[in-house]
Scaffold this motif. Sequence first.
Motif, PDB file in Angstrom:
ATOM      1  N   LYS A 126       1.190  -1.099  -0.081  1.00  0.00           N
ATOM      2  CA  LYS A 126      -0.196   0.151   0.011  1.00  0.00           C
ATOM      3  C   LYS A 126       0.696   1.346   0.095  1.00  0.00           C
ATOM      4  N   GLU A 127       1.652   1.107  -0.659  1.00  0.00           N
ATOM      5  CA  GLU A 127       2.924   2.772  -1.145  1.00  0.00           C
ATOM      6  C   GLU A 127       2.972   2.903  -2.770  1.00  0.00           C
ATOM      7  N   TRP A 128       3.483   4.535  -3.018  1.00  0.00           N
ATOM      8  CA  TRP A 128       3.973   4.502  -3.317  1.00  0.00           C
ATOM      9  C   TRP A 128       5.601   4.305  -4.166  1.00  0.00           C
ATOM     10  N   ILE A 129       6.231   3.563  -5.238  1.00  0.00           N
ATOM     11  CA  ILE A 129       7.457   3.267  -4.747  1.00  0.00           C
ATOM     12  C   ILE A 129       8.446   3.757  -5.941  1.00  0.00           C
ATOM     13  N   ARG A 130       8.928   4.587  -5.898  1.00  0.00           N
ATOM     14  CA  ARG A 130       9.763   5.829  -6.857  1.00  0.00           C
ATOM     15  C   ARG A 130      10.714   5.457  -7.460  1.00  0.00           C
ATOM     16  N   MET A 131      10.140   5.741  -9.739  1.00  0.00           N
ATOM     17  CA  MET A 131      11.521   4.547 -10.353  1.00  0.00           C
ATOM     18  C   MET A 131      12.496   6.151  -9.998  1.00  0.00           C
ATOM     19  N   ARG A 132      13.791   5.849 -11.047  1.00  0.00           N
ATOM     20  CA  ARG A 132      14.902   6.220 -11.098  1.00  0.00           C
ATOM     21  C   ARG A 132      15.158   7.004 -12.179  1.00  0.00           C
ATOM     22  N   ARG A 133      15.563   8.280 -12.116  1.00  0.00           N
ATOM     23  CA  ARG A 133      15.592   8.885 -13.733  1.00  0.00           C
ATOM     24  C   ARG A 133      16.712   8.888 -13.827  1.00  0.00           C
ATOM     25  N   VAL A 134      17.043   7.087 -15.284  1.00  0.00           N
ATOM     26  CA  VAL A 134      18.363   6.641 -15.831  1.00  0.00           C
ATOM     27  C   VAL A 134      18.541   7.921 -16.220  1.00  0.00           C
ATOM     28  N   PHE A 135      18.112   8.656 -17.295  1.00  0.00           N
ATOM     29  CA  PHE A 135      18.562   9.849 -18.110  1.00  0.00           C
ATOM     30  C   PHE A 135      17.737  10.989 -18.568  1.00  0.00           C
ATOM     31  N   GLY A 136      17.632  11.926 -19.093  1.00  0.00           N
ATOM     32  CA  GLY A 136      16.577  12.714 -19.995  1.00  0.00           C
ATOM     33  C   GLY A 136      15.121  11.533 -19.350  1.00  0.00           C
ATOM     34  N   ALA A 137      14.760  10.998 -20.036  1.00  0.00           N
ATOM     35  CA  ALA A 137      12.584  11.094 -19.703  1.00  0.00           C
ATOM     36  C   ALA A 137      12.736  10.028 -19.838  1.00  0.00           C
ATOM     37  N   VAL A 138      13.765   8.937 -19.496  1.00  0.00           N
ATOM     38  CA  VAL A 138      14.036   7.437 -19.035  1.00  0.00           C
ATOM     39  C   VAL A 138      14.215   6.937 -17.619  1.00  0.00           C
ATOM     40  N   HIS A 139      12.649   6.365 -17.070  1.00  0.00           N
ATOM     41  CA  HIS A 139      12.908   6.422 -15.990  1.00  0.00           C
ATOM     42  C   HIS A 139      12.511   5.141 -15.392  1.00  0.00           C
ATOM     43  N   ASP A 140      13.378   4.120 -14.539  1.00  0.00           N
ATOM     44  CA  ASP A 140      13.284   3.153 -14.404  1.00  0.00           C
ATOM     45  C   ASP A 140      12.548   2.637 -12.650  1.00  0.00           C
ATOM     46  N   LEU A 141      13.038   1.204 -12.895  1.00  0.00           N
ATOM     47  CA  LEU A 141      12.604   0.002 -10.974  1.00  0.00           C
ATOM     48  C   LEU A 141      12.878  -1.535 -11.498  1.00  0.00           C
ATOM     49  N   GLN A 142      13.826  -1.795 -10.905  1.00  0.00           N
ATOM     50  CA  GLN A 142      14.525  -2.873 -10.600  1.00  0.00           C
ATOM     51  C   GLN A 142      13.324  -3.758 -10.234  1.00  0.00           C
ATOM     52  N   ASN A 143      12.905  -4.738 -10.246  1.00  0.00           N
ATOM     53  CA  ASN A 143      12.159  -5.899  -9.874  1.00  0.00           C
ATOM     54  C   ASN A 143      10.479  -5.296 -10.018  1.00  0.00           C
ATOM     55  N   PRO A 144       9.572  -4.736 -10.447  1.00  0.00           N
ATOM     56  CA  PRO A 144       8.918  -4.123  -9.645  1.00  0.00           C
ATOM     57  C   PRO A 144       7.943  -4.452  -9.449  1.00  0.00           C
ATOM     58  N   PRO A 145       6.636  -4.548  -8.962  1.00  0.00           N
ATOM     59  CA  PRO A 145       5.483  -5.256  -8.483  1.00  0.00           C
ATOM     60  C   PRO A 145       5.077  -6.141  -9.622  1.00  0.00           C
ATOM     61  N   ARG A 146       4.876  -7.471  -9.602  1.00  0.00           N
ATOM     62  CA  ARG A 146       3.998  -8.061 -10.632  1.00  0.00           C
ATOM     63  C   ARG A 146       2.236  -7.631 -10.674  1.00  0.00           C
ATOM     64  N   GLY A 147       1.913  -7.835 -12.088  1.00  0.00           N
ATOM     65  CA  GLY A 147       0.587  -8.123 -12.190  1.00  0.00           C
ATOM     66  C   GLY A 147       0.991  -5.971 -12.342  1.00  0.00           C
ATOM     67  N   ALA A 148      -0.883  -6.167 -12.880  1.00  0.00           N
ATOM     68  CA  ALA A 148      -0.237  -4.762 -13.494  1.00  0.00           C
ATOM     69  C   ALA A 148      -0.361  -3.740 -12.559  1.00  0.00           C
ATOM     70  N   LEU A 149       0.373  -2.610 -13.309  1.00  0.00           N
ATOM     71  CA  LEU A 149       1.020  -1.289 -13.123  1.00  0.00           C
ATOM     72  C   LEU A 149       0.167  -0.394 -13.353  1.00  0.00           C
ATOM     73  N   THR A 150       0.029   0.308 -12.256  1.00  0.00           N
ATOM     74  CA  THR A 150      -0.257   2.049 -12.129  1.00  0.00           C
ATOM     75  C   THR A 150       1.375   2.917 -11.522  1.00  0.00           C
ATOM     76  N   LEU A 151       0.466   3.934 -12.475  1.00  0.00           N
ATOM     77  CA  LEU A 151       1.559   4.702 -12.368  1.00  0.00           C
ATOM     78  C   LEU A 151       0.699   6.178 -11.649  1.00  0.00           C
ATOM     79  N   ARG A 152       2.076   6.130 -10.865  1.00  0.00           N
ATOM     80  CA  ARG A 152       1.630   8.561 -11.135  1.00  0.00           C
ATOM     81  C   ARG A 152       3.077   8.956 -11.680  1.00  0.00           C
ATOM     82  N   PHE A 153       2.456  11.017 -11.658  1.00  0.00           N
ATOM     83  CA  PHE A 153       3.997  11.174 -12.759  1.00  0.00           C
ATOM     84  C   PHE A 153       3.470  12.912 -11.423  1.00  0.00           C
TER      85      PHE A 153
END
Length: 250
Positions: free
Chosen positions: A189-216
């Motif tokens: 029950k929490e939001w996980i911050r993605m890392r800004r790798v470079f430019g407009a690219v954001h990433d996450l190691q081992n993301p949650p399983r199943g459908a993924l909801t994003l917020r910006f």
Amino acid sequence: MNQSHALLLLLVQVIVLLPLHCLSDDFVSSRATYYGSPDCKANPRGHCGYGEFGRDINNGEVSGVSWRLWNNGTGCGACYQVRCKIPPHCSEEGVYVVATDSGEGHGTDFILSPKAYGRMARPGTENQLYSFGVVDVEYQRIPCRYAGYNLVYKVHEKSYNPHYLAILVLYVGGVNDILAVEVWQEGCKEWIRMRRVFGAVHDLQNPPRGALTLRFLVYGSAGINWVQSPNAIPADWTAGATYDSNILLT
């Protein structure tokens, strides 16, 4: 990162970004040059991470911007009106460009694609303008308008379901910057911050399983706001897939 450190980081980002959003009403004096490109297009290996998309968006009328405007990648996708100041060679309207890369030289804020650079000229004077190489310009930040698109992102080609997710933010309408992206983890029950790798690219190691909801986290004329996408990434997401967030930014 704890909440106080995260808040401090966001405040620093806002302080840096504030001048960019003051450009919508006033032109700023600068200089511009253009890429040395045999096909009149921009660099496919630009710092924003757009690849070939960054060469073709906006009909190829794109630009690399100075490190100040690039702002560690937050400035990727911003739109500008740029017009040169060498009478009688320059048109009154100039050119409208999308920032897809970073770089500078000879005091420039813009390294335009050859096509975009030529569009600053009055008809019939393009060759004279090219011969100058570097020209005085004035520019202003303008709203981006992508007909038929909301905020759109792509699953980066290096992503690997379910172990690694990277997204590339493609279209951001209006005068808005994406400061951060987070993924909802239902189990905790929490939001996980993605890392800004470079430019407009954001990433996450081992993301949650199943459908993924994003917020910006969006910074624009309305201030700073978290905007959640009503469209989730399906559980069987694949590298290269493009998704419309169904978030309309104006």
